[in-house]
Motif scaffolding. Structure first.
Motif, PDB file in Angstrom:
ATOM      1  N   ALA A 273       8.355  -8.285  -3.693  1.00 18.36           N
ATOM      2  CA  ALA A 273       7.301  -8.835  -2.841  1.00 18.36           C
ATOM      3  C   ALA A 273       7.526  -8.462  -1.380  1.00 18.36           C
ATOM      4  CB  ALA A 273       7.240 -10.350  -2.983  1.00 18.36           C
ATOM      5  N   ALA A 274       6.437  -8.285  -0.663  1.00 23.61           N
ATOM      6  CA  ALA A 274       6.533  -8.034   0.771  1.00 23.61           C
ATOM      7  C   ALA A 274       7.087  -9.274   1.464  1.00 23.61           C
ATOM      8  CB  ALA A 274       5.159  -7.677   1.335  1.00 23.61           C
ATOM      9  N   PRO A 275       7.899  -9.112   2.489  1.00 27.72           N
ATOM     10  CA  PRO A 275       8.476 -10.275   3.180  1.00 27.72           C
ATOM     11  C   PRO A 275       7.399 -11.187   3.742  1.00 27.72           C
ATOM     12  CG  PRO A 275       8.770  -8.267   4.462  1.00 27.72           C
ATOM     13  CD  PRO A 275       8.290  -7.839   3.119  1.00 27.72           C
ATOM     14  N   ASN A 276       7.628 -12.485   3.583  1.00 28.81           N
ATOM     15  CA  ASN A 276       6.731 -13.533   4.088  1.00 28.81           C
ATOM     16  C   ASN A 276       5.336 -13.495   3.461  1.00 28.81           C
ATOM     17  OD1 ASN A 276       8.690 -14.527   6.037  1.00 28.81           O
ATOM     18  ND2 ASN A 276       8.270 -12.652   7.181  1.00 28.81           N
ATOM     19  N   SER A 277       5.228 -12.880   2.295  1.00 29.90           N
ATOM     20  CA  SER A 277       3.934 -12.855   1.612  1.00 29.90           C
ATOM     21  C   SER A 277       3.846 -13.890   0.495  1.00 29.90           C
ATOM     22  CB  SER A 277       3.660 -11.460   1.034  1.00 29.90           C
ATOM     23  OG  SER A 277       4.532 -11.178  -0.056  1.00 29.90           O
ATOM     24  N   LEU A 278       4.961 -14.556   0.181  1.00 29.45           N
ATOM     25  CA  LEU A 278       4.928 -15.524  -0.914  1.00 29.45           C
ATOM     26  C   LEU A 278       4.323 -16.850  -0.457  1.00 29.45           C
ATOM     27  CD1 LEU A 278       7.817 -13.780  -1.376  1.00 29.45           C
ATOM     28  CD2 LEU A 278       7.750 -15.173  -3.433  1.00 29.45           C
ATOM     29  N   ARG A 279       3.504 -17.413  -1.297  1.00 31.35           N
ATOM     30  CA  ARG A 279       2.955 -18.740  -1.045  1.00 31.35           C
ATOM     31  C   ARG A 279       2.646 -19.413  -2.379  1.00 31.35           C
ATOM     32  NH1 ARG A 279      -2.994 -17.452   1.736  1.00 31.35           N
ATOM     33  NH2 ARG A 279      -3.819 -16.116   0.079  1.00 31.35           N
TER      34      ARG A 279
ATOM     35  N   TYR B  10       5.676  -5.429  10.139  1.00 28.08           N
ATOM     36  CA  TYR B  10       6.289  -6.619  10.726  1.00 28.08           C
ATOM     37  C   TYR B  10       5.527  -7.928  10.428  1.00 28.08           C
ATOM     38  CZ  TYR B  10       9.604  -8.822  13.950  1.00 28.08           C
ATOM     39  OH  TYR B  10      10.610  -9.565  14.490  1.00 28.08           O
ATOM     40  N   PRO B  11       5.372  -8.266   9.135  1.00 27.00           N
ATOM     41  CA  PRO B  11       4.744  -9.557   8.809  1.00 27.00           C
ATOM     42  C   PRO B  11       5.749 -10.698   8.971  1.00 27.00           C
ATOM     43  CG  PRO B  11       5.364  -8.420   6.810  1.00 27.00           C
ATOM     44  CD  PRO B  11       5.707  -7.493   7.939  1.00 27.00           C
ATOM     45  N   LEU B  12       5.400 -11.706   9.752  1.00 25.98           N
ATOM     46  CA  LEU B  12       6.300 -12.827  10.009  1.00 25.98           C
ATOM     47  C   LEU B  12       5.846 -14.112   9.328  1.00 25.98           C
ATOM     48  CD1 LEU B  12       7.079 -12.254  13.797  1.00 25.98           C
ATOM     49  CD2 LEU B  12       8.459 -11.589  11.812  1.00 25.98           C
ATOM     50  N   VAL B  13       4.551 -14.239   9.085  1.00 27.41           N
ATOM     51  CA  VAL B  13       3.993 -15.409   8.401  1.00 27.41           C
ATOM     52  C   VAL B  13       2.955 -14.924   7.393  1.00 27.41           C
ATOM     53  CG1 VAL B  13       4.418 -17.026  10.288  1.00 27.41           C
ATOM     54  CG2 VAL B  13       2.297 -15.709  10.242  1.00 27.41           C
ATOM     55  N   ALA B  14       2.572 -15.831   6.505  1.00 30.50           N
ATOM     56  CA  ALA B  14       1.628 -15.449   5.448  1.00 30.50           C
ATOM     57  C   ALA B  14       0.295 -14.983   6.009  1.00 30.50           C
ATOM     58  CB  ALA B  14       1.425 -16.621   4.495  1.00 30.50           C
ATOM     59  N   SER B  15      -0.134 -15.559   7.130  1.00 33.30           N
ATOM     60  CA  SER B  15      -1.424 -15.160   7.699  1.00 33.30           C
ATOM     61  C   SER B  15      -1.407 -13.719   8.181  1.00 33.30           C
ATOM     62  CB  SER B  15      -1.803 -16.106   8.846  1.00 33.30           C
ATOM     63  OG  SER B  15      -0.811 -16.093   9.856  1.00 33.30           O
ATOM     64  N   ASP B  16      -0.222 -13.161   8.446  1.00 34.21           N
ATOM     65  CA  ASP B  16      -0.130 -11.744   8.813  1.00 34.21           C
ATOM     66  C   ASP B  16      -0.446 -10.846   7.623  1.00 34.21           C
ATOM     67  OD1 ASP B  16       0.634 -12.440  11.356  1.00 34.21           O
ATOM     68  OD2 ASP B  16       2.777 -12.195  10.975  1.00 34.21           O
ATOM     69  N   VAL B  17      -0.181 -11.359   6.431  1.00 37.20           N
ATOM     70  CA  VAL B  17      -0.377 -10.564   5.214  1.00 37.20           C
ATOM     71  C   VAL B  17      -1.766 -10.789   4.632  1.00 37.20           C
ATOM     72  CG1 VAL B  17       0.481 -10.122   2.891  1.00 37.20           C
ATOM     73  CG2 VAL B  17       2.082 -10.672   4.735  1.00 37.20           C
ATOM     74  N   TYR B  18      -2.165 -12.051   4.543  1.00 39.92           N
ATOM     75  CA  TYR B  18      -3.458 -12.365   3.926  1.00 39.92           C
ATOM     76  C   TYR B  18      -4.541 -12.391   4.999  1.00 39.92           C
ATOM     77  CZ  TYR B  18      -0.415 -13.513   0.089  1.00 39.92           C
ATOM     78  OH  TYR B  18       0.534 -13.446  -0.896  1.00 39.92           O
TER      79      TYR B  18
ATOM     80  N   GLU C  78       2.368  -6.054  16.352  1.00 38.07           N
ATOM     81  CA  GLU C  78       3.766  -6.070  16.789  1.00 38.07           C
ATOM     82  C   GLU C  78       4.513  -4.905  16.174  1.00 38.07           C
ATOM     83  OE1 GLU C  78       5.919  -9.987  17.154  1.00 38.07           O
ATOM     84  OE2 GLU C  78       4.223 -10.667  15.937  1.00 38.07           O
ATOM     85  N   ALA C  79       5.526  -4.482  16.873  1.00 38.64           N
ATOM     86  CA  ALA C  79       6.364  -3.394  16.372  1.00 38.64           C
ATOM     87  C   ALA C  79       7.510  -3.962  15.550  1.00 38.64           C
ATOM     88  CB  ALA C  79       6.902  -2.572  17.532  1.00 38.64           C
ATOM     89  N   SER C  80       7.901  -3.261  14.508  1.00 40.23           N
ATOM     90  CA  SER C  80       9.057  -3.656  13.707  1.00 40.23           C
ATOM     91  C   SER C  80      10.334  -3.224  14.433  1.00 40.23           C
ATOM     92  CB  SER C  80       8.996  -3.003  12.328  1.00 40.23           C
ATOM     93  OG  SER C  80      10.226  -3.145  11.652  1.00 40.23           O
ATOM     94  N   PRO C  81      11.327  -4.109  14.547  1.00 42.34           N
ATOM     95  CA  PRO C  81      12.581  -3.711  15.215  1.00 42.34           C
ATOM     96  C   PRO C  81      13.231  -2.502  14.558  1.00 42.34           C
ATOM     97  CG  PRO C  81      12.480  -6.096  14.943  1.00 42.34           C
ATOM     98  CD  PRO C  81      11.334  -5.526  14.166  1.00 42.34           C
ATOM     99  N   ARG C  82      13.047  -2.352  13.257  1.00 39.19           N
ATOM    100  CA  ARG C  82      13.624  -1.210  12.535  1.00 39.19           C
ATOM    101  C   ARG C  82      12.572  -0.151  12.229  1.00 39.19           C
ATOM    102  NH1 ARG C  82      19.216  -0.980  12.559  1.00 39.19           N
ATOM    103  NH2 ARG C  82      20.085  -3.083  12.347  1.00 39.19           N
ATOM    104  N   GLN C  83      11.394  -0.300  12.792  1.00 41.98           N
ATOM    105  CA  GLN C  83      10.274   0.627  12.562  1.00 41.98           C
ATOM    106  C   GLN C  83       9.965   0.776  11.062  1.00 41.98           C
ATOM    107  OE1 GLN C  83      11.752   4.028  15.153  1.00 41.98           O
ATOM    108  NE2 GLN C  83       9.679   3.792  15.982  1.00 41.98           N
ATOM    109  N   ARG C  84      10.006  -0.347  10.367  1.00 49.35           N
ATOM    110  CA  ARG C  84       9.704  -0.319   8.934  1.00 49.35           C
ATOM    111  C   ARG C  84       8.196  -0.278   8.711  1.00 49.35           C
ATOM    112  NH1 ARG C  84      14.095  -4.145   8.801  1.00 49.35           N
ATOM    113  NH2 ARG C  84      15.866  -3.297   7.643  1.00 49.35           N
ATOM    114  N   LEU C  85       7.787   0.581   7.800  1.00 47.33           N
ATOM    115  CA  LEU C  85       6.401   0.670   7.366  1.00 47.33           C
ATOM    116  C   LEU C  85       6.350   0.320   5.887  1.00 47.33           C
ATOM    117  CD1 LEU C  85       3.406   1.474   7.728  1.00 47.33           C
ATOM    118  CD2 LEU C  85       4.082   3.821   7.134  1.00 47.33           C
TER     119      LEU C  85
END
Length: 283
Positions: free
Chosen positions: A76-82, A136-144, A179-186
């Motif tokens: 699962a993508a980080p912070n995408s679980l709900r 750089y998704p930090l919360v679920a709203s960034d994904v959904y 936002e930019a990912s600190p590790r430039q992850r895509l």
């Protein structure tokens, strides 16, 4: 000439003998007792075989369902679980699966201006234009969120081209990642997947739902996800007081953890799984 049959001294007259009624009844009784014993043995053995087959079938299907569920959650993508539940009839775990990942070289990330393309290191897996780019998704709203918006963290990919170990991702409009990912992850993701425990009669069943779209800020109910694939039956959890899914969200020091505790029943025997699944993917 007269033939005479002389009877030799001491010779007894031969006679034929059969079974008496008492002997026949005795034999019938003995055969009946043997038949009852053999039949009981056969019935008992058949019942044991059928019960063990039923238990083995439930164990096999439950192990398969838990293993498939575990593998999907780990991807699962980080912070995408709900997790969502109506309190008594269903409980669902939703997440967005990662199809591929890479490190971007140049992307329209704030404060850079919006653009309709970006470049990244070639991914080790094949890339499809049906995927969506997530940074750089930090919360679920960034994904959904709506992947067709202009500013955000998730955007639909229009086309993909690769040359000299660099992949160019083209969007169907100018976009800007928030936002930019600190590790430039895509992260390249597909549409959400949901595992739902549904109450049906006296037992609960596990279904898997997919291909129902991503633009749903509020987690959908199973009735709005289309037709699910049956993964397991015979779950006995009370969804109101004994939920089979618990989610411990990710923090700054811990990854997200999903705790699965479904209870299954077969021929009067109950067995419960206690399994923790850690989502190791990070933004």
């Amino acid at each position: 000439m007269v033939n005479r049959q002389l009877q030799q001294p001491g010779r007894k007259k031969l006679c034929q003998r059969g079974f008496t009624l008492v002997e026949m009844v005795t034999v019938i009784i003995i055969l009946g007792i043997l038949a009852v014993g053999v039949t009981s043995f056969i019935v008992f053995g058949t019942r044991i075989f059928l019960d063990s087959t039923s238990v083995d079938q439930v164990l096999s299907q439950s192990r398969f369902a838990l293993e498939r569920m575990t593998r999907d959650i780990r991807n699962a993508a980080p912070n995408s679980l709900r997790v969502r539940s109506d309190g008594s009839q269903w409980q669902c775990l939703e997440f967005v699966p990662i199809e591929a990942a890479s490190n971007y070289l140049s992307m329209p990330v704030y404060p850079d201006a919006a653009a309709n393309s970006g470049t990244a290191i070639i991914a080790p897996m094949p890339i499809s234009a049906d995927y969506m780019a997530l940074i750089y998704p930090l919360v679920a709203s960034d994904v959904y969120a709506n992947p067709e918006s202009t500013t955000g963290k998730l955007f639909s990919i229009n086309s993909v081209s690769t040359a000299a170990n660099i992949t160019t991702y083209t969007f169907n409009r100018s976009v800007q990642f928030a936002e930019a990912s600190p590790r430039q992850r895509l992260l390249l993701v597909s549409e959400p997947v949901s595992y739902c425990f549904l109450q049906g009669g006296s037992s609960v069943s596990l279904y898997r739902y997919a291909d129902y779209g991503i633009n749903h800020p509020t987690q959908l109910a199973p009735s709005s996800m289309g037709t699910g694939v049956l993964m397991a039956e015979g779950v006995t959890n009370d969804l109101a007081s004994d939920a089979p899914i618990e989610l411990e969200p990710a923090t700054l020091v811990n990854n997200a953890i999903v705790m699965l505790s479904p209870e299954f029943e077969a021929v009067g025997q109950k067995f419960r799984y206690q399994q923790q699944v850690q989502v190791v993917n990070v933004p």
